[in-house]
Design a protein around this motif. Structure first.
Motif, PDB file in Angstrom:
ATOM      1  N   ALA A 118      14.544  18.446  -5.351  1.00 20.64           N
ATOM      2  CA  ALA A 118      15.685  17.531  -5.277  1.00 20.64           C
ATOM      3  C   ALA A 118      15.945  17.073  -3.850  1.00 20.64           C
ATOM      4  CB  ALA A 118      16.937  18.215  -5.851  1.00 20.64           C
ATOM      5  N   THR A 119      15.976  18.010  -2.919  1.00 27.90           N
ATOM      6  CA  THR A 119      16.240  17.639  -1.526  1.00 27.90           C
ATOM      7  C   THR A 119      15.055  16.914  -0.917  1.00 27.90           C
ATOM      8  OG1 THR A 119      15.534  19.861  -0.831  1.00 27.90           O
ATOM      9  CG2 THR A 119      17.903  19.483  -1.136  1.00 27.90           C
ATOM     10  N   ALA A 120      13.834  17.235  -1.371  1.00 25.12           N
ATOM     11  CA  ALA A 120      12.655  16.538  -0.861  1.00 25.12           C
ATOM     12  C   ALA A 120      12.670  15.071  -1.277  1.00 25.12           C
ATOM     13  CB  ALA A 120      11.379  17.210  -1.344  1.00 25.12           C
ATOM     14  N   VAL A 121      13.113  14.793  -2.498  1.00 31.35           N
ATOM     15  CA  VAL A 121      13.212  13.404  -2.965  1.00 31.35           C
ATOM     16  C   VAL A 121      14.185  12.624  -2.087  1.00 31.35           C
ATOM     17  CG1 VAL A 121      14.085  11.944  -4.829  1.00 31.35           C
ATOM     18  CG2 VAL A 121      12.538  13.837  -5.349  1.00 31.35           C
ATOM     19  N   VAL A 122      15.343  13.216  -1.797  1.00 32.05           N
ATOM     20  CA  VAL A 122      16.331  12.551  -0.942  1.00 32.05           C
ATOM     21  C   VAL A 122      15.750  12.308   0.451  1.00 32.05           C
ATOM     22  CG1 VAL A 122      18.589  12.761   0.149  1.00 32.05           C
ATOM     23  CG2 VAL A 122      18.273  13.494  -2.220  1.00 32.05           C
ATOM     24  N   ALA A 123      15.088  13.325   0.993  1.00 27.94           N
ATOM     25  CA  ALA A 123      14.521  13.196   2.338  1.00 27.94           C
ATOM     26  C   ALA A 123      13.476  12.083   2.390  1.00 27.94           C
ATOM     27  CB  ALA A 123      13.909  14.521   2.777  1.00 27.94           C
ATOM     28  N   MET A 124      12.592  12.024   1.390  1.00 27.44           N
ATOM     29  CA  MET A 124      11.545  11.004   1.395  1.00 27.44           C
ATOM     30  C   MET A 124      12.138   9.609   1.221  1.00 27.44           C
ATOM     31  SD  MET A 124       8.711  12.488   2.045  1.00 27.44           S
ATOM     32  CE  MET A 124       7.344  11.473   1.516  1.00 27.44           C
ATOM     33  N   ALA A 125      13.213   9.498   0.443  1.00 21.94           N
ATOM     34  CA  ALA A 125      13.862   8.197   0.265  1.00 21.94           C
ATOM     35  C   ALA A 125      14.477   7.714   1.573  1.00 21.94           C
ATOM     36  CB  ALA A 125      14.936   8.300  -0.821  1.00 21.94           C
ATOM     37  N   VAL A 126      15.233   8.584   2.235  1.00 22.80           N
ATOM     38  CA  VAL A 126      15.865   8.207   3.506  1.00 22.80           C
ATOM     39  C   VAL A 126      14.801   7.947   4.568  1.00 22.80           C
ATOM     40  CG1 VAL A 126      17.452   8.949   5.317  1.00 22.80           C
ATOM     41  CG2 VAL A 126      17.947   9.499   2.931  1.00 22.80           C
ATOM     42  N   TRP A 127      13.762   8.741   4.559  1.00 22.23           N
ATOM     43  CA  TRP A 127      12.664   8.572   5.512  1.00 22.23           C
ATOM     44  C   TRP A 127      12.021   7.202   5.328  1.00 22.23           C
ATOM     45  CZ3 TRP A 127       8.506  13.003   6.190  1.00 22.23           C
ATOM     46  CH2 TRP A 127       7.754  12.758   7.342  1.00 22.23           C
ATOM     47  N   LEU A 156       5.377   8.202  -3.711  1.00 19.86           N
ATOM     48  CA  LEU A 156       5.828   6.996  -4.399  1.00 19.86           C
ATOM     49  C   LEU A 156       7.291   6.715  -4.061  1.00 19.86           C
ATOM     50  CD1 LEU A 156       5.371   4.696  -6.426  1.00 19.86           C
ATOM     51  CD2 LEU A 156       5.992   6.309  -8.248  1.00 19.86           C
ATOM     52  N   VAL A 157       8.107   7.752  -4.035  1.00 21.92           N
ATOM     53  CA  VAL A 157       9.507   7.596  -3.628  1.00 21.92           C
ATOM     54  C   VAL A 157       9.583   7.019  -2.219  1.00 21.92           C
ATOM     55  CG1 VAL A 157      11.646   8.837  -3.074  1.00 21.92           C
ATOM     56  CG2 VAL A 157      10.357   9.416  -5.136  1.00 21.92           C
ATOM     57  N   PHE A 158       8.782   7.583  -1.322  1.00 21.16           N
ATOM     58  CA  PHE A 158       8.738   7.078   0.055  1.00 21.16           C
ATOM     59  C   PHE A 158       8.369   5.603   0.062  1.00 21.16           C
ATOM     60  CE2 PHE A 158       6.542   6.023   3.959  1.00 21.16           C
ATOM     61  CZ  PHE A 158       7.320   6.633   4.953  1.00 21.16           C
ATOM     62  N   GLY A 159       7.347   5.231  -0.705  1.00 19.38           N
ATOM     63  CA  GLY A 159       6.883   3.849  -0.713  1.00 19.38           C
ATOM     64  C   GLY A 159       7.903   2.877  -1.262  1.00 19.38           C
ATOM     65  N   ALA A 178       0.826  -1.208   0.000  1.00 21.94           N
ATOM     66  CA  ALA A 178       0.000   0.000   0.000  1.00 21.94           C
ATOM     67  C   ALA A 178       0.857   1.252   0.000  1.00 21.94           C
ATOM     68  CB  ALA A 178      -0.934   0.003   1.212  1.00 21.94           C
ATOM     69  N   THR A 179       1.986   1.221   0.718  1.00 26.11           N
ATOM     70  CA  THR A 179       2.854   2.396   0.732  1.00 26.11           C
ATOM     71  C   THR A 179       3.548   2.595  -0.603  1.00 26.11           C
ATOM     72  OG1 THR A 179       4.785   1.153   1.554  1.00 26.11           O
ATOM     73  CG2 THR A 179       3.284   2.067   3.195  1.00 26.11           C
ATOM     74  N   LEU A 180       3.710   1.513  -1.373  1.00 25.00           N
ATOM     75  CA  LEU A 180       4.397   1.596  -2.657  1.00 25.00           C
ATOM     76  C   LEU A 180       3.468   2.060  -3.772  1.00 25.00           C
ATOM     77  CD1 LEU A 180       6.805   1.025  -4.516  1.00 25.00           C
ATOM     78  CD2 LEU A 180       6.083  -1.364  -4.601  1.00 25.00           C
ATOM     79  N   ALA A 181       2.242   1.516  -3.820  1.00 18.90           N
ATOM     80  CA  ALA A 181       1.355   1.791  -4.948  1.00 18.90           C
ATOM     81  C   ALA A 181       0.044   2.453  -4.531  1.00 18.90           C
ATOM     82  CB  ALA A 181       1.053   0.486  -5.696  1.00 18.90           C
ATOM     83  N   GLY A 182      -0.586   1.958  -3.474  1.00 21.93           N
ATOM     84  CA  GLY A 182      -1.912   2.433  -3.116  1.00 21.93           C
ATOM     85  C   GLY A 182      -1.943   3.886  -2.697  1.00 21.93           C
ATOM     86  N   VAL A 183      -1.012   4.290  -1.843  1.00 22.36           N
ATOM     87  CA  VAL A 183      -1.026   5.657  -1.327  1.00 22.36           C
ATOM     88  C   VAL A 183      -0.726   6.676  -2.426  1.00 22.36           C
ATOM     89  CG1 VAL A 183       0.073   7.259   0.279  1.00 22.36           C
ATOM     90  CG2 VAL A 183      -0.533   4.955   1.036  1.00 22.36           C
ATOM     91  N   PRO A 184       0.342   6.493  -3.235  1.00 22.19           N
ATOM     92  CA  PRO A 184       0.559   7.457  -4.314  1.00 22.19           C
ATOM     93  C   PRO A 184      -0.611   7.521  -5.298  1.00 22.19           C
ATOM     94  CG  PRO A 184       2.535   6.156  -3.945  1.00 22.19           C
ATOM     95  CD  PRO A 184       1.438   5.516  -3.146  1.00 22.19           C
ATOM     96  N   PHE A 185      -1.179   6.340  -5.652  1.00 19.48           N
ATOM     97  CA  PHE A 185      -2.292   6.338  -6.599  1.00 19.48           C
ATOM     98  C   PHE A 185      -3.508   7.041  -6.000  1.00 19.48           C
ATOM     99  CE2 PHE A 185      -6.167   4.399  -8.366  1.00 19.48           C
ATOM    100  CZ  PHE A 185      -5.992   4.732  -9.710  1.00 19.48           C
ATOM    101  N   GLY A 186      -3.799   6.751  -4.717  1.00 20.25           N
ATOM    102  CA  GLY A 186      -4.934   7.398  -4.068  1.00 20.25           C
ATOM    103  C   GLY A 186      -4.755   8.906  -3.974  1.00 20.25           C
TER     104      GLY A 186
END
Length: 411
Positions: A300-309, A252-255, A149-157
């Motif tokens: 750019a920095t938000a993508v890095v933050a969401m990935a590490v998060w 999606l990056v987070f997921g 759900a964190t990978l596909a459902g949340v970004p799609f929703g």
């Protein structure tokens, strides 16, 4: 054909079906964070007040999961699953139809009740239908629906809400719940389990200070993470410029990295043990939260933050589960139920405390979400370090007068 073989064959098509239900519930749990700004705008309420939509859902789940599990322990599992999915679908339909915040909150309580009943029943059903040597994998498939759900459902929703309105997301979940309920009713064989323990037995392990410390650790870092994640639309507004599609991409990056964090956390725990892996994950989580004010201004920095998060947040789960099973292997399902309650209690508290921070934090309220969250991640790091040093409760003996006294070690 043996009973075990028959069960195993029956489980092959229905276990993925049970995972689809878990996917719907996982999406419902986390997607609200991505649509809060739209909900607040349409219902004419503040962002902090609208945060109760997430808080009430998580709190209801945390409270009802062990209670409903105890009350329905003697019921046949297929019936429990159909009822839970029907309630879940009805709650989402009511959420989509809500035209004020009070109605939406009541609908979220109903939805959470169905979700709290479904996940434990689905896991138990998958295990019962599988052959003994495949039970772990069957349960992993069901629980994998939550992770997916964190990978596909949340970004799609989130994307769907940005394009068609937030009610469309809840209608989609209502439809998915209804389809799953019908499929379970038609495709799942009857499943009866041994009598489940009552509520008092479920809560008995809390007396072990090691269990309490582990559960408090989960509560602390989940609360810290959801201080900011509940209001992620506002947190990342400088990077997304308020665009829902851009926010969906960041989620999606987070997921993607959250799924990776689960895998990394599991393999690292097997190799190095739970304590160092959990400590590293919590330290990383604290670091990414405290630096959110610096990383949320550009894409750019938000993508890095969401990935590490995503990596650090989900890498906490395997070592926590490992610690609980190590404390009391025979009570593993029970302890994970308590840990699940702590997880959703943390989500609830995170939304509540985050709302208060936004209300009273003034112009810097959004920045302080990450700072307070980091402080709670550090608190979790401290409780996780103390836990292994605690001693289990000793056996108790009874005096001639009938009053219990602690047992004494020889010598």
């Amino acid at each position: 054909m043996s009973a075990a073989a028959g069960k195993s064959r029956a489980a092959l098509p229905v276990t993925p079906l049970l995972a689809v239900g878990a996917f719907a519930i996982g999406t419902d749990t986390f997607v609200v964070a991505g649509v809060l700004p739209e909900v607040a705008r349409d219902l004419g309420s503040s962002l902090a007040d609208t945060g109760w939509v997430s808080t009430v859902f998580a709190l209801t789940y945390a409270v009802l999961a062990p209670v409903l599990g105890a009350l329905t322990g003697r019921m046949e599992r297929r019936r429990v699953l159909v009822v839970s999915l029907t309630v879940f679908a009805a709650g989402n339909a009511a959420s989509a139809l809500a035209d004020d915040l009070g109605t939406l909150l009541a609908a979220r309580v109903l939805t959470a009740a169905g979700a709290a009943l479904y996940v434990p029943a689905a896991s138990a059903s998958a295990a019962a239908l599988a052959a003994p040597e495949r039970r772990g994998r069957a349960m992993a498939v069901v629980l994998g629906g939550l992770s997916a759900a964190t990978l596909a459902g949340v970004p799609f929703g989130t994307w769907l809400a940005a394009d068609l309105g937030w009610a469309a997301t809840f209608w989609l979940l209502a439809g998915l719940g209804a389809v799953c309920a019908a499929a379970v009713a038609l495709g799942l064989p009857a499943v009866r389990l041994p009598t489940a323990p009552g509520l008092a037995a479920r809560l008995a392990p809390v007396r072990d200070p090691r269990v309490l410390s582990t559960v408090l650790t989960t509560l602390a870092f989940m609360t810290g993470g959801y201080l900011a994640l509940t209001y992620i639309g506002a947190v990342l507004a400088p990077a997304t410029d308020g665009d829902g599609t851009t926010l969906a991409l960041l989620l999606l990056v987070f997921g993607v990295f959250a799924v990776g964090g689960t895998v990394i956390g599991g393999r690292a725990t097997d190799r190095w043990g739970a304590p160092p892996v959990l400590s590293a994950a919590l330290a990383g989580l604290a670091a990414v939260l405290v630096t959110l004010p610096l990383t949320r201004d550009s894409m750019a920095t938000a993508v890095v933050a969401m990935a590490v998060w995503g990596v650090t947040a989900m890498a906490t789960q395997p070592p926590q589960q490992h610690r609980l099973f190590t404390i009391a292997p025979a009570s593993g399902p029970l302890l994970l139920s308590l840990n699940s309650s702590a997880t959703f209690a943390g989500i609830s508290l995170g939304g509540f405390i985050g709302g208060r921070v936004l209300t009273h934090g003034g112009a810097h309220g959004v920045d302080r979400l990450g700072q307070f969250g980091a402080a709670l991640a550090v608190a979790a790091l401290l409780t996780s370090a103390v836990g292994p040093r605690l001693r289990p409760p000793g056996p108790r003996t009874t005096t001639a007068a009938g009053t219990p006294e602690p047992a004494r070690e020889p010598g």
